[in-house]
Design an enzyme around this catalytic site. Structure first.
Site, PDB file in Angstrom:
ATOM      1  CB  SER A 172      -0.997   0.023   1.357  1.00 37.80           C
ATOM      2  OG  SER A 172      -1.523  -1.010   1.170  1.00 37.80           O
TER       3      SER A 172
HETATM    4  N1  SAH Z   1      -0.705  -4.787   4.391  1.00 35.19           N
HETATM    5  C1  SAH Z   1      -0.202  -4.838   3.034  1.00 35.19           C
HETATM    6  C2  SAH Z   1      -1.011  -4.826   1.851  1.00 35.19           C
HETATM    7  C3  SAH Z   1      -1.031  -5.851   1.049  1.00 35.19           C
HETATM    8  S1  SAH Z   1      -2.469  -5.873  -0.262  1.00 35.19           S
HETATM    9  C4  SAH Z   1       1.301  -4.297   2.848  1.00 35.19           C
HETATM   10  O1  SAH Z   1       1.359  -3.439   3.858  1.00 35.19           O
HETATM   11  O2  SAH Z   1       1.960  -4.642   2.158  1.00 35.19           O
HETATM   12  C5  SAH Z   1      -3.691  -6.718   0.325  1.00 35.19           C
HETATM   13  C6  SAH Z   1      -3.184  -8.297   0.771  1.00 35.19           C
HETATM   14  O3  SAH Z   1      -4.486  -8.793   1.210  1.00 35.19           O
HETATM   15  C7  SAH Z   1      -2.875  -9.003  -0.478  1.00 35.19           C
HETATM   16  O4  SAH Z   1      -1.530  -9.575  -0.406  1.00 35.19           O
HETATM   17  C8  SAH Z   1      -3.716 -10.046  -0.688  1.00 35.19           C
HETATM   18  O5  SAH Z   1      -3.297 -11.398  -0.997  1.00 35.19           O
HETATM   19  C9  SAH Z   1      -4.503 -10.267   0.732  1.00 35.19           C
HETATM   20  N2  SAH Z   1      -5.679 -10.617   0.915  1.00 35.19           N
HETATM   21  C10 SAH Z   1      -6.753 -10.265   0.100  1.00 35.19           C
HETATM   22  N3  SAH Z   1      -7.881 -11.222   0.272  1.00 35.19           N
HETATM   23  C11 SAH Z   1      -7.661 -11.826   1.603  1.00 35.19           C
HETATM   24  C12 SAH Z   1      -8.228 -12.606   2.602  1.00 35.19           C
HETATM   25  N4  SAH Z   1      -9.578 -13.191   2.339  1.00 35.19           N
HETATM   26  N5  SAH Z   1      -7.624 -13.172   3.666  1.00 35.19           N
HETATM   27  C13 SAH Z   1      -6.106 -12.910   3.761  1.00 35.19           C
HETATM   28  N6  SAH Z   1      -5.657 -12.158   2.812  1.00 35.19           N
HETATM   29  C14 SAH Z   1      -6.093 -11.504   1.863  1.00 35.19           C
END
Ligand code: SAH
Length: 225
Positions: free
Chosen positions: A71
């Site tokens: 993000s």
């Molecule tokens: N907090 C992260 C943001 C990653 S983007 C950072 O700082 O980099 C969001 C993430 O949510 C992705 O890696 C995606 O695979 C995950 N995601 C999406 N749906 C999900 C679910 N139902 N359970 C767990 N993770 C999920």
């Protein structure tokens, strides 16, 4: 497997200071959030050093493995500020991704339980967070729609969702302490950033505040092993 931790460098320190100044200009006032983001090298989490300058741009999300993104700094700061975190709080994070947000929460003294549905990302980030000695980061693999089975009887002080949820996950709301808060982008292609204060067990006692537009990768159902 060993983890490569790229050294910090004066240019990164300078870019972080500039990033934090820009976050202030954009309305971030929580000094603990700013301090954590000033301290934490973001390039540790993105893997691709060719993109290192973009990583410190407040408004740039950057691609990581499995078609996901780290993000943008503004979003991390905004969501973290909305959490109104105190040290020692327990935080459930949906979407470990790169681990950057997890590390920001740990730097602020939280105990973090974080879940990721992509196995390769989960493995890589779990290892990185352990190598960086974030002993309060607990990583789980799975679909977090209803929380994680290993933690089903646990109640969190805060829940932070870092992917766009189509609707409010009620199961997750039930895993918040009364008095706790969830910060979650809700919507399909675009989302609204909601903060929900749980003032009682009944959904009628969940106070929803709308904090404006947001854009996240989708929260998907099921694991992806
Ligand atoms: N907090 C992260 C943001 C990653 S983007 C950072 O700082 O980099 C969001 C993430 O949510 C992705 O890696 C995606 O695979 C995950 N995601 C999406 N749906 C999900 C679910 N139902 N359970 C767990 N993770 C999920």
């Amino acid at each position: 497997m060993s983890v490569l931790i790229l050294p910090d460098q004066p240019k990164y320190v300078a870019w972080r200071h500039r990033m934090v100044q820009q976050l202030r200009q954009k309305g971030i006032t929580d000094e603990n959030v700013l301090k954590a983001m000033d301290k934490l090298p973001r390039h540790w989490f993105a893997g691709n050093t060719l993109l290192d300058h973009i990583l410190y741009d407040v408004d740039q999300a950057v691609a990581i493995d499995c078609g996901q993104t780290i993000s943008k700094p503004y979003t991390v700061a905004w969501q973290t500020q909305l959490l109104q975190l105190n040290p020692f709080m327990s935080v459930f994070e949906v979407g470990t991704g790169s681990g950057y947000q997890t590390a920001v929460l740990c730097e602020m003294g939280a105990r973090v339980y974080t879940v990721e549905r992509h196995a390769p990302l989960f493995r890589k980030t779990k290892e990185l967070l352990a190598a960086l000695r974030y002993t309060h980061a607990h990583c789980f693999l799975g679909d977090s729609w209803d929380g994680i089975p290993e933690m089903k009887d646990f109640l969190y002080d805060r829940i932070l969702v870092t992917c766009g949820a189509p609707t409010l996950p009620e199961g997750l709301m039930r895993q918040l302490k009364v008095g706790g808060m969830m910060v979650i982008p809700v919507g399909t292609t675009e989302q609204r950033m909601l903060r929900i204060r749980k003032e009682g067990e009944e959904p009628s006692q969940w106070q929803v505040e709308d904090h404006g537009n947001a854009k996240f990768v989708p929260m998907l159902e099921g694991r992806n092993f």
